[in-house]
Design an enzyme around this catalytic site. Sequence first.
Site: not given
Length: 488
Positions: A149, A173, A176, A226, A281, A381
Amino acid sequence: MEKLQNYINGRWVDSHLDSFTNVLNPASQEVLAQVPTGNARDVADAAEAAHEGFQEWRSTPVSKRVQYLFKLKTLLEDNIDDIAKTITLESGKTFLEAKAEMVRAIENVENACGMPALMQGEFSEDIAKGIDEYMIRQPLGPCACIAPFNFPGMITFWFLPYALACGNSYIIKPSEKVPLTMTKIVALMEKLDLPKGVLNLVQGGREVVDALLEHPVIKGISFVGSSNVAKYVYSKGAAHGKRVQAQGGAKNPVIVLPDADIDMTTQIVIDSVYGCAGQRCLAASTIITVGEHKDITESLVASAKNRKTGYGLESDVQMGPVITAESKNRVNHLIEKGLSEGGRLLVDGRNANVPGFEKGNFIEPTIIEDIPLDGELAATEIFGPVLSLVHINTIEEAIRFINSGKYGNMACIFTSSGLNARKFRHEAEAGNIGINIGVAAPVAQFPFSGWKDSFYGDLHGQGNHAVEFFTQTKVVIERWLKEWNRKF
């Protein structure tokens, strides 16, 4: 309310599953669209289309394939503001951050345009008398990207242009949580008039991911997310015979030595920690001062307090919200955890109030000092706008602390000492190293590296690693004898 569709075999089509979730603006909670939850039948349709499209595309000369990418570069440049606005609406980042994201995406398209040279093979004449040997690169087959995302536009382009230029068909993909950006970009890519099936987009969640990992037609999977999910994607994808590159999480440390330039270091570190609300990240997370630290501490605190948080489309805003209410609650919980472990709150970003956007997922810049090095916060994190500040006596101790962590995405140092910079570069266990740099993000010509639990696989996104990932090598050994020549 717009209900998003899949793009399969050159057409926009509805999902087989009549189930939707809302796409929310994280600054206002406005419902922007509804995205299908998706199912395995959607993936099966996309895989079949990609398989059929691959048959033609793999035989298209690479010099012709990259012509589509030249046009794509122009399309993205001409529409960059519109795409950036969509990124801001659905992800929350500022407009300038969103636009910078698309600049990096375009860099990868530019780099992939050099594929005629990038995928050249090797040739050796007379490895034995009259025998030649050479290696050629051929496309892998239908491949797919499972995107996160936090960078709705850029991260797919670590993979997509290289896959297409190498002769593969592709399935996207998107997350969402942020499906609108790639939907808009795929709609733009319709103007390229690619052969049917070469480019496909499937919306959805967990079932769609599993179907991509399991479908036998799909040969390669690229993932960013993740570490727990990256490990799952790598394990399941590999178990089904696929190549997998899975970028995981991070806990990016930054060492500040006493000889660092205070003003420059402060500005760069603050931008690294709080850029994109800490949801990247490569965001700096743990700032480690070595030796005297009073001046840098005061400078970081003052700068954090002056950073304006708000709606990303307002021109003077420097930081937007985190992606969801759940993310906000998680970050607040981790702040509380750091305090319960003995940390001291120097800047408190909780309970942020942005006039006109009271329902938004806002957390203002936060600084916690002296968290225990063996505590939960030091190892977790956060993925939010929280700076953990720790003080260590020597560079050797600081490097040992860095190397004791489970992640290895990025590590940075600020210093005017070439000797210490070289020591750090040589000893720090991370795939991306920054020296007087706050976000060590490789340009498109270099792979986006990651070590330890920050990456699962062998070949990273971007650069020559992408060429290696999206091609398979074939070695040919051949002999031709003079007496076989015939005259016709």
